[in-house]
Design an enzyme around this catalytic site. Structure first.
Site, PDB file in Angstrom:
ATOM      1  N   LYS A 267       1.067  -1.265  -0.076  1.00  0.00           N
ATOM      2  CA  LYS A 267       0.047  -0.054   0.020  1.00  0.00           C
ATOM      3  C   LYS A 267       1.154   1.270   0.043  1.00  0.00           C
ATOM      4  CE  LYS A 267      -3.262   2.580   2.856  1.00  0.00           C
ATOM      5  NZ  LYS A 267      -4.105   2.568   4.026  1.00  0.00           N
ATOM      6  N   ASP A 272      -2.334  10.166   3.866  1.00  0.00           N
ATOM      7  CA  ASP A 272      -3.882   9.844   4.012  1.00  0.00           C
ATOM      8  C   ASP A 272      -4.652  10.983   4.995  1.00  0.00           C
ATOM      9  OD1 ASP A 272      -6.222   8.720   3.965  1.00  0.00           O
ATOM     10  OD2 ASP A 272      -5.814   7.190   5.318  1.00  0.00           O
ATOM     11  N   LYS A 279     -10.119  13.099   8.313  1.00  0.00           N
ATOM     12  CA  LYS A 279      -9.665  12.472   9.508  1.00  0.00           C
ATOM     13  C   LYS A 279      -9.759  13.625  10.537  1.00  0.00           C
ATOM     14  CE  LYS A 279      -6.672   8.709   8.179  1.00  0.00           C
ATOM     15  NZ  LYS A 279      -7.441   7.793   8.884  1.00  0.00           N
ATOM     16  N   ASP A 290       1.652   6.196   5.785  1.00  0.00           N
ATOM     17  CA  ASP A 290       0.665   5.093   5.139  1.00  0.00           C
ATOM     18  C   ASP A 290       1.031   4.656   3.849  1.00  0.00           C
ATOM     19  OD1 ASP A 290      -1.852   4.086   5.782  1.00  0.00           O
ATOM     20  OD2 ASP A 290      -2.972   5.511   4.419  1.00  0.00           O
ATOM     21  N   ASP A 349     -12.147   7.256   3.521  1.00  0.00           N
ATOM     22  CA  ASP A 349     -11.032   7.026   4.367  1.00  0.00           C
ATOM     23  C   ASP A 349     -10.628   5.538   4.407  1.00  0.00           C
ATOM     24  OD1 ASP A 349      -8.683   7.553   5.959  1.00  0.00           O
ATOM     25  OD2 ASP A 349     -10.044   8.013   7.849  1.00  0.00           O
ATOM     26  N   GLU A 351      -9.402   3.794   1.862  1.00  0.00           N
ATOM     27  CA  GLU A 351      -8.923   4.012   0.844  1.00  0.00           C
ATOM     28  C   GLU A 351      -7.758   2.640   0.342  1.00  0.00           C
ATOM     29  OE1 GLU A 351      -7.601   5.338   3.087  1.00  0.00           O
ATOM     30  OE2 GLU A 351      -5.555   5.201   2.820  1.00  0.00           O
ATOM     31  N   ARG A 353      -7.866  -0.265   0.854  1.00  0.00           N
ATOM     32  CA  ARG A 353      -8.447  -1.745   0.320  1.00  0.00           C
ATOM     33  C   ARG A 353      -8.827  -1.184  -1.470  1.00  0.00           C
ATOM     34  NH1 ARG A 353     -13.004  -1.866   4.634  1.00  0.00           N
ATOM     35  NH2 ARG A 353     -11.256  -0.776   5.676  1.00  0.00           N
TER      36      ARG A 353
HETATM   37  N1  BES Z   1      -4.406   4.368   7.006  1.00  0.00           N
HETATM   38  C1  BES Z   1      -5.444   4.132   7.610  1.00  0.00           C
HETATM   39  C2  BES Z   1      -5.495   3.229   8.666  1.00  0.00           C
HETATM   40  C3  BES Z   1      -4.748   3.430   9.758  1.00  0.00           C
HETATM   41  C4  BES Z   1      -5.540   4.492  10.906  1.00  0.00           C
HETATM   42  C5  BES Z   1      -3.456   3.033  10.320  1.00  0.00           C
HETATM   43  C6  BES Z   1      -4.647   4.587  11.965  1.00  0.00           C
HETATM   44  C7  BES Z   1      -2.998   3.363  11.392  1.00  0.00           C
HETATM   45  C8  BES Z   1      -3.385   4.259  12.352  1.00  0.00           C
HETATM   46  C9  BES Z   1      -6.672   3.842   6.667  1.00  0.00           C
HETATM   47  O1  BES Z   1      -6.492   4.209   5.395  1.00  0.00           O
HETATM   48  C10 BES Z   1      -7.852   4.008   7.292  1.00  0.00           C
HETATM   49  O2  BES Z   1      -8.276   5.169   7.549  1.00  0.00           O
HETATM   50  N2  BES Z   1      -8.741   3.201   7.746  1.00  0.00           N
HETATM   51  C11 BES Z   1      -9.964   3.455   8.308  1.00  0.00           C
HETATM   52  C12 BES Z   1     -10.794   2.438   7.994  1.00  0.00           C
HETATM   53  C13 BES Z   1     -12.526   2.742   8.182  1.00  0.00           C
HETATM   54  C14 BES Z   1     -12.897   4.165   7.572  1.00  0.00           C
HETATM   55  C15 BES Z   1     -13.187   1.814   7.796  1.00  0.00           C
HETATM   56  C16 BES Z   1      -9.796   3.319   9.818  1.00  0.00           C
HETATM   57  O3  BES Z   1      -9.207   2.386  10.202  1.00  0.00           O
HETATM   58  O4  BES Z   1     -10.285   3.998  10.673  1.00  0.00           O
HETATM   59 ZN    ZN Z   2      -4.622   4.745   4.695  1.00  0.00          ZN
HETATM   60 MN    MN Z   3      -7.692   6.093   5.210  1.00  0.00          MN
END
Ligand code: BES
Ligand code: ZN
Ligand code: MN
Length: 496
Positions: A267, A272, A279, A290, A349, A351, A353
């Site tokens: 990834k 992000d 966020k 990220d 967010d 993104e 996947r």
């Molecule tokens: N890059 C983030 C995941 C992440 C968040 C990694 C905090 C480490 C610390 C990912 O893109 C994300 O934002 N995931 C969301 C998914 C949700 C919207 C279903 C998450 O984990 O909040």
């Molecule tokens: Zn992310």
């Molecule tokens: Mn994200």
């Protein structure tokens, strides 16, 4: 840093510093005993006075020890002998190298590799010593106007083995440890760079440089090519960004031409923000990390190229920013993935996947032996496993076992998580084939379930590295994980 392997008595080594272990309470390791005999009880005297009890991670630097050829002796605490495990071994090496790096010695001779460790042979001890040493002297000052000036940085380490017949295995392990160490350092450098420097274009340039330096092959697919391929999901994430997306492809051709490759997918979200599903502001700077999955693919390729691994390996890195903006994807938008399946983007967010699914479909063209994707995918994985283990998901139990064992062996661990069909229903969408989120429960599992729908044609494993790819707080920075796991896995596949 440079490493070498040697065998011989500690009192006879001409070195700036000899490093030997002391167990708790005040019990000399065999190398320390030999120094003690040569110095007529100098070491045991100091230990008896209570200056070195042998507590794990403690060090004591001695100058002018009589009867030996080295300038200094560094005593390192190993903890209790009966509790001496991988953790304590790594801690001892880390403490020793840190102290060496802070003293005037630019070189050292380490006897810790001789200390017996249950179930871990000389190859493991040497490989780990090389990896931990490289990790300990790592510094990131690329963005500081004045570089950290170490008076005489540690340049060379000699790792000692007890018996001469261990030399060949130790030499091989040393090269492996060194290669992993330099791969980890590359992954950390890329991870630590800020989002305004480490853009998708920057990653693509670094990929080309890495390829030309190491003999790897590298292609970069531009936006137009990705459009032709139908990567509607990947490109939808790039919509809000001024930075053009890049789809980076590495080839390491170490196996027979007809041999199926292992494909690594990383990834590469270079920043992000969450996109329109923005966020919260606090700690958002950490979303420059990220792209650590991508960075681990770079690092693994650097290592396997250095080792000339006899295996075919393909690396895929979809790279883009995730930004809000007038052209950005909106919640409720529906995109068509390269596989033809449609996705309702309920949260921009989620993104990771969306870029990985198209990379997984792209991987089909290589008829892979196995595909492993590596992604800082979900905050939920951090809640589940903390900062110790990566989350492992797989559609093949033998592959999962292989990945787990590689992580165990590299001390870069993963934990097997469920991918049962029962979780798939959380991804139901009223308007498209699936939604890109599955709600709050089991967020890391439903993210993996989403990816599994694009990995039906091959054996596949997914590593959610959100908790292990970087550290927050005072020691904020990329860790380079899971480069050690990946390289260990590939070494195993190569039969090396
Ligand atoms: N890059 C983030 C995941 C992440 C968040 C990694 C905090 C480490 C610390 C990912 O893109 C994300 O934002 N995931 C969301 C998914 C949700 C919207 C279903 C998450 O984990 O909040
Ligand atoms: Zn992310
Ligand atoms: Mn994200």
């Amino acid at each position: 840093m440079e490493f070498s392997i040697k065998s011989g008595s500690p009192e006879k080594q001409r070195s700036a510093c000899i490093v030997v272990g002391v167990f708790e309470p005040r019990k000399l390791s065999s190398a320390a005993e030999r120094l003690d005999a040569a110095s007529k009880g100098y070491i045991s005297d100091i230990v008896r006075r209570g200056d070195m009890e042998g507590k794990s991670g403690r060090t004591l630097l001695l100058h002018n020890v009589p009867g030996i050829l080295a300038d200094r002796v560094l005593l390192v605490g190993l903890g209790r002998e009966k509790d001496f495990r991988e953790r304590e071994y790594r801690e001892a090496v880390r403490a020793a190298v840190k102290t060496l790096d802070e003293t005037g010695a630019f070189e050292g001779t380490i006897y810790l590799t001789e200390v017996a460790l249950r179930r871990r042979d000389i190859a493991w001890r040497v490989r780990q010593a090389a990896m931990v040493s490289a990790e300990t002297v790592y510094r990131f000052d690329a963005m500081k106007s004045k570089k950290d000036e170490v008076r005489r940085p540690l340049r060379k380490l000699t790792l000692m083995v007890e018996r001469r017949n261990e030399l060949p295995a130790a030499e091989k392990a040393m090269h492996e440890g060194e290669a992993v160490g330099s791969g980890v350092a590359l992954a950390r450098d890329l991870g630590n760079l800020p989002g305004n420097v480490c853009t998708p274009t920057y990653l693509a340039e670094r990929a080309k440089t890495l390829a030309s330096e190491t003999g790897l092959e590298c292609e970069v697919l531009e936006r137009a090519r990705c459009e032709e391929l139908g990567m509607g999901s990947f490109l939808s994430v790039a919509n809000g960004s001024r930075q053009p997306p890049k789809f980076i492809v590495f080839h390491h051709r170490g196996g027979r031409p007809d041999e199926k490759p292992v494909v690594l997918v990383g990834k590469g979200i270079t920043f992000d923000t969450g996109g329109i599903s923005l966020k919260p502001g606090e700690g958002m700077d950490e979303m420059k990390f990220d792209m650590c999955g991508a960075a681990s693919v770079f690092g693994a390729f650097k290592a396997i190229a250095a080792l000339k691994l006899p295996l075919n390996v393909v690396g895929l890195v979809p790279a883009t920013e995730n930004m809000p903006g007038g052209a950005a994807t909106k919640p409720g938008d529906i995109v068509t993935t390269m596989s033809g399946q449609t996705v309702e983007i309920l949260n921009t967010d989620a993104e990771g996947r969306l870029i990985l699914c198209d990379a997984l479909t792209y991987a089909e063209r290589y008829n892979p032996a196995a595909v492993i994707d590596i992604a800082t995918l979900t905050g939920a994985c951090v809640i589940a496993l903390g900062h110790v283990a990566a989350g492992l998901y797989s559609n093949s139990d033998p592959l999962a076992r292989e990945v787990l064992a590689a992580g165990e062996s590299a001390h870069d661990r993963a934990w097997h998580m469920p991918l049962w069909d029962d979780y798939q229903e959380q991804l139901k969408s009223n308007f498209a084939d699936m939604a890109n989120i599955g709600g709050r429960p089991a967020g890391s599992v439903t993210a993996a379930c989403f990816l599994s729908r694009y990995a039906k044609k091959f054996d596949w494993a997914h590593l959610d590295i959100a908790g292990v790819a970087w550290k927050s707080g005072a020691a904020k920075g990329a860790t380079g994980r899971p480069v050690p796991l990946l390289v260990q896995f590939l070494l195993g596949r190569a039969g090396a």
